[in-house]
Every structure is written in structure tokens, then in C-alpha cells.
Design an enzyme around this catalytic site. Structure first.
Site, PDB file in Angstrom:
ATOM      1  CD  GLN A  73      -1.345  -9.330 -23.960  1.00  0.00           C
ATOM      2  OE1 GLN A  73      -2.092  -8.898 -24.831  1.00  0.00           O
ATOM      3  NE2 GLN A  73      -1.793  -9.862 -22.841  1.00  0.00           N
ATOM      4  CG  HIS A 125      -6.115  -3.874 -21.950  1.00  0.00           C
ATOM      5  ND1 HIS A 125      -6.318  -4.093 -20.606  1.00  0.00           N
ATOM      6  CD2 HIS A 125      -5.245  -4.851 -22.357  1.00  0.00           C
ATOM      7  CE1 HIS A 125      -5.588  -5.136 -20.215  1.00  0.00           C
ATOM      8  NE2 HIS A 125      -4.937  -5.620 -21.255  1.00  0.00           N
ATOM      9  CD  GLU A 126      -5.499  -6.151 -26.020  1.00  0.00           C
ATOM     10  OE1 GLU A 126      -4.289  -6.449 -26.030  1.00  0.00           O
ATOM     11  OE2 GLU A 126      -6.300  -6.620 -25.183  1.00  0.00           O
ATOM     12  CB  CYS A 151      -4.368  -8.313 -18.635  1.00  0.00           C
ATOM     13  SG  CYS A 151      -3.031  -8.353 -19.839  1.00  0.00           S
ATOM     14  CG  LEU A 152      -5.704 -13.197 -22.386  1.00  0.00           C
ATOM     15  CD1 LEU A 152      -5.606 -13.611 -23.848  1.00  0.00           C
ATOM     16  CD2 LEU A 152      -6.556 -14.187 -21.614  1.00  0.00           C
ATOM     17  CG  HIS A 176      -0.800  -5.133 -23.796  1.00  0.00           C
ATOM     18  ND1 HIS A 176      -0.038  -5.544 -22.727  1.00  0.00           N
ATOM     19  CD2 HIS A 176      -2.041  -5.643 -23.587  1.00  0.00           C
ATOM     20  CE1 HIS A 176      -0.795  -6.271 -21.901  1.00  0.00           C
ATOM     21  NE2 HIS A 176      -2.014  -6.336 -22.396  1.00  0.00           N
ATOM     22  N   GLY A 195      -8.800  -9.808 -26.166  1.00  0.00           N
ATOM     23  CA  GLY A 195      -7.826  -9.071 -26.964  1.00  0.00           C
ATOM     24  C   GLY A 195      -6.429  -9.562 -26.651  1.00  0.00           C
TER      25      GLY A 195
END
Ligand code: ZN
Length: 158
Positions: free
Chosen positions: A52, A131-132, A89-90, A135, A47
Site C-alpha cells: 500500500q 485484510h492485511e 481500506c486506506l 493485501h 492497518g
């Protein structure tokens, strides 16, 4: 489409609240396409939220193995249950942690054509969307980690 640079760790854009998208147009579709390409290019990418990649708009792409979702202005309208999950997480490469998420969420959003959609999801997809959407609200998962984990040890156990 193009790869976008992923913002990491202390980059302040990760702590900013993203703004709603007023209209879904070609520019938004381009951004969603770039975000999907960037997510697939990264190892373990499930995701990605727009901030990000440096864009303060409420856009999310997600693929937890059941196909690609491109979401505009996603919003959790219902949540229930609890699950203990392991997340990475990226934007935080190498960091993994155990935390709690709802086990079921209902998310309203627009698709890339501006059409309203409703996602009623559980398990991994519920975890991913929470999670997204965090963000988009400037919340990073490290704030919620209960216990850091060594992912290599966990993969060996499985
Ligand atoms: Zn993340």
C-alpha cells in the site's frame, strides 16, 4: 521516520504478491516505522500492508486499539468460525463494505527484531489481519464485498 504515499484504487502494486523478507535488519525496521507513522497519520487507519506504500515486501502494521503490531512475513496458520464485518481500506478512501471473515485466526510472524511470534486473535483483530495478509497476496477487500454500505448511516444508528 517518514510518511509514505499511500497507493490507491487501480494502482497495480495493490494487485501484486509481496515477497518474503529474508532478514530483519535496520532497513526493515525503518520501513515498519514509516508504515506505522503513515497509518497513524491517516484517518481511520487500523492497518497497513507494505504494497500500500509501494513496497513489495511481506510487512504489515496494525493497531485496532490494543497497541501497535509490526509483523514481518505474517502467515495465517489456523482459522475458524465466520463473522460478518464492515471494512474500509486506506487504499480505497470513501468505500465501505460488508463482507465475511473468519472470526478467529492464528497468525505466525516475526517481530521487528526477527523474533518469531504467534498471534491468536478474534473479532476486530482477526478481521484486520485477514485484510492485511490479503493485501500481501495482492487481494483487495473490494473483491470480497458482499454489499457496499454508507458508513455515515451506520454510525448514526450506533
Ligand atoms: Zn486495506
Amino acid at each position: 521516520m517518514a510518511l509514505r504515499q499511500i497507493r490507491t484504487f487501480d494502482d497495480e502494486i495493490l494487485r501484486k504478491v509481496c515477497k518474503p523478507v529474508a532478514g530483519v535488519d535496520g532497513h526493515i525496521r525503518q520501513l515498519l516505522g514509516d508504515m506505522a507513522e503513515t497509518m497513524y497519520h491517516a484517518p481511520n487507519g487500523g492497518g497497513l500492508a507494505a504494497n500500500q506504500v509501494g513496497i513489495l515486501r511481506r510487512l504489515v502494521v496494525a493497531d485496532m486499539g490494543e497497541g501497535l503490531f509490526k509483523l514481518v512475513n505474517p502467515e495465517i496458520v489456523e482459522e475458524s468460525g465466520e463473522q460478518t464485518v464492515i471494512e474500509g481500506c486506506l487504499s480505497f478512501p470513501g468505500i465501505w463494505g460488508r463482507l465475511k471473515r473468519p472470526s478467529h485466526v492464528v497468525v505466525k510472524a516475526l517481530d521487528e527484531n526477527g523474533k518469531p511470534i504467534v498471534l491468536d486473535v478474534t473479532g476486530e483483530m482477526a478481521k484486520c489481519l485477514c485484510h492485511e495478509i490479503d493485501h500481501l497476496n495482492g487481494i483487495v477487500f473490494t473483491e470480497k464485498i458482499l454489499e457496499y454500505v454508507n458508513i455515515e448511516e451506520i454510525e448514526e444508528q450506533e
